[in-house]
Write an enzyme that holds these catalytic residues in place. Sequence first.
Site, short mmCIF file in Angstrom:
data_model
loop_
_atom_site.label_atom_id
_atom_site.label_comp_id
_atom_site.label_asym_id
_atom_site.label_seq_id
_atom_site.Cartn_x
_atom_site.Cartn_y
_atom_site.Cartn_z
N TYR A 33 0.82 -1.20 0.00
CA TYR A 33 0.00 0.00 0.00
C TYR A 33 0.86 1.25 0.00
CZ TYR A 33 0.77 1.07 4.99
OH TYR A 33 1.31 1.42 6.19
N ARG A 52 8.17 3.82 -4.72
CA ARG A 52 8.20 2.85 -3.64
C ARG A 52 7.19 1.73 -3.86
NH1 ARG A 52 7.58 4.92 2.43
NH2 ARG A 52 5.45 5.32 1.68
N ARG A 101 -7.92 -20.83 -1.69
CA ARG A 101 -6.88 -20.49 -0.70
C ARG A 101 -5.73 -21.47 -0.81
NH1 ARG A 101 -5.00 -21.55 4.42
NH2 ARG A 101 -4.49 -19.73 5.72
N LYS A 149 6.54 -2.03 2.03
CA LYS A 149 5.35 -1.42 2.63
C LYS A 149 4.14 -2.32 2.42
CE LYS A 149 3.13 3.13 3.15
NZ LYS A 149 3.54 3.37 4.54
N GLU A 181 11.58 2.31 14.66
CA GLU A 181 10.72 3.40 14.17
C GLU A 181 9.46 3.45 15.00
OE1 GLU A 181 9.85 2.51 10.07
OE2 GLU A 181 9.52 0.40 10.51
N LEU A 205 10.94 1.13 7.44
CA LEU A 205 10.39 1.56 6.17
C LEU A 205 11.23 2.70 5.61
CD1 LEU A 205 8.00 1.28 4.17
CD2 LEU A 205 6.91 3.15 5.41
#
Length: 285
Positions: A33, A52, A101, A149, A181, A205
């Site tokens: 995301y 990114r 799945r 991310k 972080e 990140l």
Amino acid sequence: MSRIVYLNGDYLPEDEAKVSVFDRGFLFADAVYEVTSVLDGKLIAFDGHVQRLQRSCDELGIKYTVDADALLEIHRELVARNEVTEGMVYLQLTRGNPGDRDFVYPPEDTPVTLVLFTQHANLLNNPKIETGMKVITVEDQRWARRDIKTTQLLFPSMAKMMAKAEGVDDAWMFEESAITEGSSNNAYIVKNGKIITRHLGNEILHGITRAAVLKFAKMAQMEVEERAFTVEEARDADEAFITSASTFVMPVVEVDGKPLGDGKPGSVAARLREIYLDESLKQAV
């Protein structure tokens, strides 16, 4: 007015946008995301977020080639349709819906799922700019590839709730006594005028706002050191701050109950926020 979202080529009212229960984003958090801020109806640091996004896809082996121009048009259309002057555009891209799945990745020609939506938010006049944030430190229990991310955000959410339970604003995570972080931001301390923040690696990140802020700090002749700093150094700092797409530069005034400096937002954070907003608005699209 119902919010309009984007789903796989269509603009839909939010209550009509549906994703399959077999989507790998839902089943495995097999998704990445980005969040792009909007100021005065324009997108902040859009190019960095697109770059990114492509890196995240490449690192996870998601066969998707980012079309920056097409994504820019989608972002702009959502901002216009939802009348967003200040807020954020959230983008999530999953490995798609294989129809069942299985831990094994689906065939490479499985279409990805692409979702975007907007959120109105008070970014420029957040009250914490004046008061500063208070944080606690908690052990970092996330997976080892935090540089990608992904939507694997359960522990950061747990850390945020730990902070809430302590009556503070956020949590800074640490490994082997060194800060990695914040729960949703990059962390910095200031000591004797020097800005210190953790070096890039798989542990944190690679923040788009982080990169811009450090560039602007160096342009302003501020001293920057990229290295791991300890929990004790954080508690003993003269001042501290965080950066993220939604907070820009936000001061931190307390760590684990210990006030930093005079317990008020520091001058370095204030100056960096001013520079960042000035420069970013010049480049907004």
